[in-house]
Enzyme design. Structure first.
Site, mmCIF file in Angstrom:
data_model
loop_
_atom_site.group_PDB
_atom_site.id
_atom_site.type_symbol
_atom_site.label_atom_id
_atom_site.label_comp_id
_atom_site.label_asym_id
_atom_site.label_seq_id
_atom_site.Cartn_x
_atom_site.Cartn_y
_atom_site.Cartn_z
ATOM 1 N N ASP A 17 0.831 -1.204 0.000
ATOM 2 C CA ASP A 17 0.000 0.000 0.000
ATOM 3 C C ASP A 17 0.869 1.259 0.000
ATOM 4 O O ASP A 17 1.983 1.246 0.516
ATOM 5 C CB ASP A 17 -0.901 -0.035 1.255
ATOM 6 C CG ASP A 17 -2.078 0.908 1.128
ATOM 7 O OD1 ASP A 17 -2.299 1.461 0.030
ATOM 8 O OD2 ASP A 17 -2.787 1.097 2.131
ATOM 9 N N HIS B 208 2.846 3.188 -8.844
ATOM 10 C CA HIS B 208 2.663 1.754 -9.115
ATOM 11 C C HIS B 208 3.900 1.190 -9.827
ATOM 12 O O HIS B 208 4.308 0.066 -9.580
ATOM 13 C CB HIS B 208 1.422 1.529 -9.977
ATOM 14 C CG HIS B 208 0.140 1.890 -9.275
ATOM 15 N ND1 HIS B 208 -0.126 1.509 -7.990
ATOM 16 C CD2 HIS B 208 -0.952 2.588 -9.691
ATOM 17 C CE1 HIS B 208 -1.329 1.961 -7.630
ATOM 18 N NE2 HIS B 208 -1.844 2.619 -8.649
ATOM 19 N N LEU C 202 11.111 -20.601 -3.728
ATOM 20 C CA LEU C 202 10.101 -19.679 -3.173
ATOM 21 C C LEU C 202 8.845 -19.759 -4.041
ATOM 22 O O LEU C 202 8.946 -19.710 -5.267
ATOM 23 C CB LEU C 202 10.632 -18.230 -3.190
ATOM 24 C CG LEU C 202 9.637 -17.165 -2.718
ATOM 25 C CD1 LEU C 202 9.544 -17.148 -1.183
ATOM 26 C CD2 LEU C 202 10.054 -15.769 -3.205
HETATM 27 C C1 FPP Z 1 -1.967 0.171 -3.350
HETATM 28 O O1 FPP Z 1 -1.498 1.485 -3.447
HETATM 29 C C2 FPP Z 1 -1.438 -0.652 -4.418
HETATM 30 C C3 FPP Z 1 -2.179 -1.255 -5.402
HETATM 31 C C4 FPP Z 1 -3.636 -1.115 -5.480
HETATM 32 C C5 FPP Z 1 -1.578 -2.040 -6.476
HETATM 33 C C6 FPP Z 1 -0.315 -2.768 -6.160
HETATM 34 C C7 FPP Z 1 0.396 -2.944 -7.440
HETATM 35 C C8 FPP Z 1 1.721 -2.875 -7.620
HETATM 36 C C9 FPP Z 1 2.706 -2.769 -6.542
HETATM 37 C C10 FPP Z 1 2.301 -2.911 -9.014
HETATM 38 C C11 FPP Z 1 2.037 -4.124 -9.841
HETATM 39 C C12 FPP Z 1 2.317 -5.394 -9.146
HETATM 40 C C13 FPP Z 1 3.132 -6.371 -9.600
HETATM 41 C C14 FPP Z 1 3.220 -7.631 -8.849
HETATM 42 C C15 FPP Z 1 3.952 -6.229 -10.800
HETATM 43 P P1 FPP Z 1 -2.539 2.684 -3.569
HETATM 44 O O2 FPP Z 1 -2.634 3.080 -4.977
HETATM 45 O O3 FPP Z 1 -3.849 2.309 -2.936
HETATM 46 O O4 FPP Z 1 -1.811 3.775 -2.702
HETATM 47 P P2 FPP Z 1 -2.482 4.973 -1.883
HETATM 48 O O5 FPP Z 1 -3.271 4.348 -0.762
HETATM 49 O O6 FPP Z 1 -1.292 5.744 -1.395
HETATM 50 O O7 FPP Z 1 -3.331 5.754 -2.840
#
Ligand code: FPP
Length: 252
Positions: free
Chosen positions: A22, A39, A133
């Site tokens: 997050d 992201h 893993l």
């Molecule tokens: C939360 O941050 C994150 C996500 C909803 C997506 C997670 C995805 C990635 C890390 C990239 C793609 C993954 C892989 C495995 C290649 P948020 O956008 O909710 O953050 P915020 O709460 O600060 O707005």
């Protein structure tokens, strides 16, 4: 029943770590950049954390990459996330094979865009022989959906006469979840300071130790992983039982 504590019941190294990644959006906002930049940086952290898990002796890593609720985000953000995923799969399979990482997925993969689904299926196939893993990506995943699916599958088994209602046990229920065959997570890490489970592995996290860090996911590195594991190692896991004279009493 009495078992010794802490050695019998408290592994120093978590066998299975689950992570709610997050804070990507906030990381980008702090820099005045579009959310997708966050992201992108978040996606670049995945390989490093896999390698950190291998170094530490962790057997399973499960990452919450896209929830069923994430479809509510703006269309361009969803498209960007799917592209990042495709790119990650295209670029990292060779690295996964070098590191012995076996890719798995949970969630409704069939409902993902075709290009992503095909790449995922190929990556799962191409890494299936690895055994250092297991990296599970939770994609289009929602825990309540998963639990309802397991209940449906058991109901169908009862209806067809395959099993009797009173043969439904916690173990059988677990085996019908998409994580069937995998140990439950020992440690859940959530970045960015939020104290929520967000519909992630609700059944499987029943006895999991939770480590919340203020670090945003794009800044989460190997030292942060080591800190989380050290925090886990210092915990006294009792599974609801009491410790007396160095032993844990569990119901027979
Ligand atoms: C939360 O941050 C994150 C996500 C909803 C997506 C997670 C995805 C990635 C890390 C990239 C793609 C993954 C892989 C495995 C290649 P948020 O956008 O909710 O953050 P915020 O709460 O600060 O707005």
């Amino acid at each position: 029943m009495t078992v010794s504590a802490p050695n019998d019941i408290t592994p120093k190294i978590p066998r299975h770590i689950a992570i709610i990644m997050d804070g990507n959006g906030r990381w980008a906002r702090e820099r005045g950049w579009p959310r997708l930049k966050g992201h992108e940086q978040g996606s670049s952290r995945v390989q490093d954390i896999c390698e950190g898990c291998i170094d530490a002796g962790v057997d399973y890593l499960t990452l919450y990459a896209f929830s069923t609720e994430n479809w509510c985000r703006p269309k361009h953000e969803i498209a960007g996330l799917m592209l990042l995923l495709e790119r990650f799969l295209a670029e990292k399979v060779a690295e996964m094979n070098r590191n012995g990482v076996k890719l798995a997925t949970i969630g409704r993969i069939a409902d993902l865009p075709d290009a992503v689904r095909k790449r995922l299926e190929r990556a799962v196939e191409e890494t299936s022989h690895n055994d250092r893993l297991v990296l599970t990506l939770a994609l289009n995943y929602g825990s309540r959906d998963e639990i309802v699916e397991a209940a449906r599958s058991l109901a169908a088994s009862v209806q067809s006469g395959e099993i009797m209602t009173d043969e439904i046990t916690k173990e059988l229920f677990s085996s019908r979840l998409s994580t069937g065959g995998m140990p439950d997570p020992d440690l859940l890490i959530r970045t960015s300071g939020e104290m929520r489970l967000s519909n992630f592995l609700l059944w499987q996290l029943s006895y999991t130790e939770i480590h919340v860090t203020q670090k945003l996911w794009p800044d989460f590195g190997r030292q942060d992983l080591r800190d989380a594991i050290a925090d886990f190692s210092s915990r006294d896991r009792r599974y609801g039982a009491a410790v007396e004279n160095g032993s844990i009493s569990l119901p027979a």
